[in-house]
Design an enzyme around this catalytic site. Structure first.
Site, PDB file in Angstrom:
ATOM      1  N   GLU A   2       2.428  -3.632   7.904  1.00 15.84           N
ATOM      2  CA  GLU A   2       2.695  -2.290   7.380  1.00 15.84           C
ATOM      3  C   GLU A   2       1.443  -1.781   6.635  1.00 15.84           C
ATOM      4  O   GLU A   2       1.025  -0.634   6.798  1.00 15.84           O
ATOM      5  CB  GLU A   2       3.913  -2.330   6.445  1.00 15.84           C
ATOM      6  CG  GLU A   2       4.415  -0.952   6.056  1.00 15.84           C
ATOM      7  CD  GLU A   2       5.682  -1.002   5.196  1.00 15.84           C
ATOM      8  OE1 GLU A   2       6.210  -2.104   4.949  1.00 15.84           O
ATOM      9  OE2 GLU A   2       6.117   0.075   4.760  1.00 15.84           O
ATOM     10  N   GLU A  28      12.162  -4.327  -2.177  1.00 10.81           N
ATOM     11  CA  GLU A  28      12.973  -3.461  -1.302  1.00 10.81           C
ATOM     12  C   GLU A  28      13.191  -4.139   0.064  1.00 10.81           C
ATOM     13  O   GLU A  28      14.308  -4.211   0.569  1.00 10.81           O
ATOM     14  CB  GLU A  28      12.269  -2.108  -1.140  1.00 10.81           C
ATOM     15  CG  GLU A  28      12.903  -1.166  -0.138  1.00 10.81           C
ATOM     16  CD  GLU A  28      11.878  -0.560   0.806  1.00 10.81           C
ATOM     17  OE1 GLU A  28      12.024  -0.756   2.030  1.00 10.81           O
ATOM     18  OE2 GLU A  28      10.920   0.099   0.324  1.00 10.81           O
ATOM     19  N   HIS A  29      12.110  -4.658   0.639  1.00  7.66           N
ATOM     20  CA  HIS A  29      12.240  -5.352   1.928  1.00  7.66           C
ATOM     21  C   HIS A  29      13.181  -6.555   1.817  1.00  7.66           C
ATOM     22  O   HIS A  29      14.012  -6.782   2.690  1.00  7.66           O
ATOM     23  CB  HIS A  29      10.873  -5.851   2.404  1.00  7.66           C
ATOM     24  CG  HIS A  29      10.117  -4.870   3.227  1.00  7.66           C
ATOM     25  ND1 HIS A  29       9.708  -5.139   4.515  1.00  7.66           N
ATOM     26  CD2 HIS A  29       9.701  -3.610   2.956  1.00  7.66           C
ATOM     27  CE1 HIS A  29       9.051  -4.093   5.004  1.00  7.66           C
ATOM     28  NE2 HIS A  29       9.030  -3.150   4.075  1.00  7.66           N
TER      29      HIS A  29
END
Lengths: 418, 429
Positions: free
Chosen positions: B145, B72-73
């Site tokens: 994160e 996704e990143h």
């Protein structure tokens, strides 16, 4: 927006927004943020929530709301500059979605009035329980480290001033409250505060105004104004504070003085400046501190509208403190020097316009927007503010950025860090 | 692309929907007079999908944990070196993406230039570009994160809870993986996952807002890149999960003010989606509120004793493969809360549920449904989550109206079983 003055203190505002499927009512009681009453104001809405003439206890309130198809009722305190606002919020689905044709908006309004003007919850039991909860809420401020770092930065920055107070009050302040002192405080503030009531959705505003008048007819009000905020002046030197806690990620929060009042002509350019600097994925902080240097997952800035304060927040490895700190200031200098690309600039304007336009789809955000405009005395409609934003130039941003000065650097570090 | 049209007489909602020849599901929900439009382009692929068989292949593929989120990143990097956020920013679109256990989604919210923003969304999600260097660069950001979550009491509480309930199911693993697992991610792995799960026949797009459905459909049609739909399902392989829980208690110390708790029950009536799943979720949600909600006897007792406060909340999480109910909050004595919950379940088992409570709480579910259509973002996300469980969220009422008191009584016996309950606690340091 339609506005109706009920009496010297109470104003009723109606924003239709009937495209949404709910009716939302917000009661906002304005108090001057100060040591003497901050804790009482923080406790009060949670006690009011516990019972009124219409629904004498929590269970009755809960059942009443459930019968309205799960209407909601929330209480809290909000800080807008030096204005501490006691908030009571109500929301129900609009009448046309009630399967049996029930008059939900009438019923939720009744609850709002009874909670605000006919509390029955000033008892030893209720006040005792809610005092304990209020202290727990204050203690729980450490749970969210990102918020906590910013809160601590603001406290250190404004030490000795009322803005340093947490909106939740202090542990000692809450513990000192008695049933009598809280009841007396309620009776005092209900008659001597500016009170704004916002209604969005499906409602007959004139009927509501009449009803509020009936409730408040026999009460003698002392004319009150909305508290005004002082712009933070600072002392000139940069203050540096580090706290240690058992955490694995460091939280950096930097407080800046902007010196710009919310009703000044420079405030709109300051909004754009904040957007360029750290207001989202288009901003300099995001693209440099995060994307280019991979130092963090989040790095952003925000402004405290009525105080002339800007914060920058980032979550980083402890050993990257200096790198992140330097880069945050390098990017601020870039803004001050007007090193802003056309894309950065237009993206910033669009992002602000987009946020503002979105409020039109959210009843609660719309209330907060209008309330914020009223407090600063600007009273811009969303379209007016958008128009002002669209006229800001890169030179304006450069000019206002020059006012921005570092005041306080706060770092939440680990236990082991030197 | 031909779209069907449906309008609900009860909610007034309208929807255009259909399937593109590429296999992409298309759902357009016009909201008249709204300022904001929200579009979400998602795939049935999340953090639990680390073992699978690619259609046409025989062998099992196994990839490092955390890869769906990593992918996704990396989707934000473009072949021409440009940044996707810049493109959206130009059109005033607020872009984002998220990865959950079961889906990955790319989205934007905008109040202007909807068609341009939508073109951008369609384009970048279909333009993977990964190099070893760019994959390497992301380790720092995602590492931070993960570290951020390591300090988050509520997050740790939740995963510790799942680790009590599940013995093998990958829902017990962190969505972003670990600093160690993501160090094994390579560009090749990312391409393998992309080419499998981002086949358009595994994806859908939902647009909610003030839009002209025909124009939106055109943009989508034009935006579809070459895609051969899979002839067969992607086989996702999960380890066998016993009905029994792993353990009934766990605790961890973190810097929080007061102990946090999450307790709940493992759902073992699983293995199906669709209307049946929706019905089960309505039943369990009603039960949670009847037994432990704000109007319940238990809530009143615990609150008045100071054992819980306003942070108390209830939830049922549903998926075809797994499910659980959960109760979380802050308490000076989480074990006392757990005991009270179990005792209340036993009391109700003896004394029975109240029909009056059922009738009242059932109304709450209707209010929640109506409210979920207010915000274009919540609506679109909720719609897609249901879609990926083969649930027709638009016609919620058809299932809602069939839920009876008897259904709820049966569900109570089936779901609230002490042996399948667990308590997770995060204590202050």
């Amino acid at each position: 927006m339609e506005s109706l003055k009920i009496n010297s203190n109470i104003n009723l505002y109606y924003i239709p927004m009937t495209k949404l499927k709910t009716t939302t009512i917000g009661v906002y009681i304005h108090r001057n943020l100060c040591k003497e009453e901050v804790s009482k104001n923080a406790l009060l809405p949670y006690v009011l929530k516990r019972g009124c003439k219409l629904c004498p206890d929590s269970e009755a309130v809960a059942k009443y709301l459930e019968n309205l198809y799960g209407a909601s009722f929330g209480a809290s305190v909000i800080k807008m500059g030096d204005d501490q606002i006691i908030y009571l919020g109500f929301e129900s689905i609009s009448d046309k979605y009630a399967p049996e044709g029930e008059k939900l908006s009438e019923d939720i309004t009744k609850l709002m009035m009874s909670v605000t003007f006919e509390p029955v919850s000033f008892t030893d039991e209720v006040v005792g329980q809610e005092k304990k909860n209020a202290v727990d809420r204050i203690m729980a401020e450490i749970n969210d480290k990102r918020q906590y770092a910013m809160l601590r930065c603001g406290q250190e920055m404004c030490k000795g001033e009322s803005f340093a107070l947490s909106v939740l009050g202090t542990k000692e302040g809450v513990e000192d409250i008695t049933v009598q002192s809280l009841k007396a405080h309620y009776e005092n503030i209900i008659t001597s505060s500016a009170i704004d009531i916002y209604v969005c959705g499906d409602a007959d505003i004139n009927a509501l105004a009449d009803e509020i008048k009936q409730y408040t007819d026999k009460i003698a009000f002392k004319e009150a104004k909305i508290p005004q905020s002082e712009i933070f002046a600072g002392k000139g030197e940069v203050k540096r504070v580090t706290d240690h806690m058992d955490v694995v990620q460091g939280k950096l929060s930097m407080g800046f003085r902007t010196g710009i009042k919310a009703d000044s002509a420079d405030f709109v350019p300051l909004m754009v400046m904040n957007s360029v600097y750290g207001g989202g994925a288009h901003s300099k902080l995001f693209n440099n501190v995060r994307e280019k240097l991979s130092l963090c997952y989040y790095a952003s800035s925000n402004i405290v509208k009525n105080k002339g304060i800007m914060f920058v927040n980032a979550g980083i490895e402890f050993e990257n403190f200096q790198k992140a700190y330097d880069e945050i200031l390098v990017q601020l200098d870039a803004v001050k020097n007007g090193e802003i690309s056309e894309l950065e600039f237009t993206s910033s304007i669009r992002a602000l316009e987009n946020d503002l336009e979105s409020y039109k789809d959210n009843q609660r955000m719309m209330q907060i927007y209008c309330l914020g405009q009223k407090i600063t005395g600007t009273n811009y409609s969303i379209d007016e503010l958008k128009e002002k934003i669209s006229r800001v130039t890169i030179d304006d941003v450069k000019r206002v950025a020059k006012n921005v000065e570092l005041d306080t650097v706060y770092f939440l570090a680990g236990k082991e860090e030197a | 692309m031909e779209l069907d049209f449906i309008k609900s007489s009860i909610t007034g909602e309208e929807m255009y929907y259909g399937k593109h020849s590429s296999g992409l599901g298309v759902y357009i929900i016009p909201k008249k007079d709204y300022s904001k439009t929200y579009a979400i382009f998602g795939t049935r692929y999340g953090s639990v999908d680390s073992k699978f068989v690619v259609p046409g292949e025989k062998e099992l593929t196994e990839v490092p944990d955390g890869i769906a989120h990593y992918l996704e990143h990396k989707m934000f990097d473009q072949p021409d070196g440009s940044n996707v956020f810049d493109k959206f920013s130009k059109y005033g679109g607020n872009a984002n993406a998220f990865t959950s256990f079961n889906m990955t989604a790319y989205l934007f919210a905008a109040t202007a230039n909807i068609e341009e923003n939508l073109e951008t969304l369609m384009d970048y999600v279909q333009s993977p570009y990964f190099t070893e260097e760019s994959v390497q660069k992301e380790q720092g950001i995602i590492g931070q994160e993960i570290r951020m979550y390591d300090d988050n009491g509520g997050w740790k509480l939740f995963f510790n809870f799942l680790n009590c309930l599940y013995q093998n199911h990958p829902v017990k693993k962190e969505i972003a993986g670990t600093v160690e697992s993501i160090s094994h991610i390579t560009a090749d792995y990312l391409y393998k996952c992309y080419n499998t799960f981002y086949n358009l026949s595994n994806m859908s797009i939902v647009v909610v807002g003030n839009v002209d459905a025909a124009k939106i459909a055109q943009v989508i049609e034009k935006g579809v890149k070459k895609n051969e739909p899979f002839g067969e399902e992607i086989k996702k392989v999960y380890p066998e999960e016993p009905k029994e829980i792993e353990k009934n208690y766990t605790e961890q110390k973190l810097s929080v003010a007061m102990p946090l708790f999450m307790l709940g029950f493992k759902d073992t009536d699983t293995g199906y989606g669709g209307e049946k799943l929706l019905k089960k979720s309505i039943e369990i949600n009603i039960l949670l509120k009847m037994l432990f909600g704000k109007s319940s006897k238990l809530y009143k007792d615990l609150y008045e004793k100071g054992l819980i406060n306003n942070s108390f909340s209830l939830e049922y999480t549903m998926q075809p493969d797994y499910g659980y109910s959960s109760i979380d909050g802050e308490s000076s004595d989480p074990k006392a809360v757990y005991d009270a919950v179990i005792n209340e379940v036993e009391r109700v088992r003896k004394e029975g549920l109240s029909k009056e409570d059922f009738e009242r709480i059932k109304k709450v579910m209707w209010g929640q449904y109506i409210r979920s259509q207010n915000d274009v973002e919540d609506y679109a996300v909720t719609f897609m989550q249901h879609l990926f469980m083969d649930i027709d969220y638009f016609n919620y009422y058809d299932v809602y109206k069939t839920v009876t008191f008897d259904d709820v009584k049966n569900r109570f016996d089936e779901h609230f079983v002490k042996e399948r309950s667990a308590l997770s606690v995060v204590n202050p340091v």
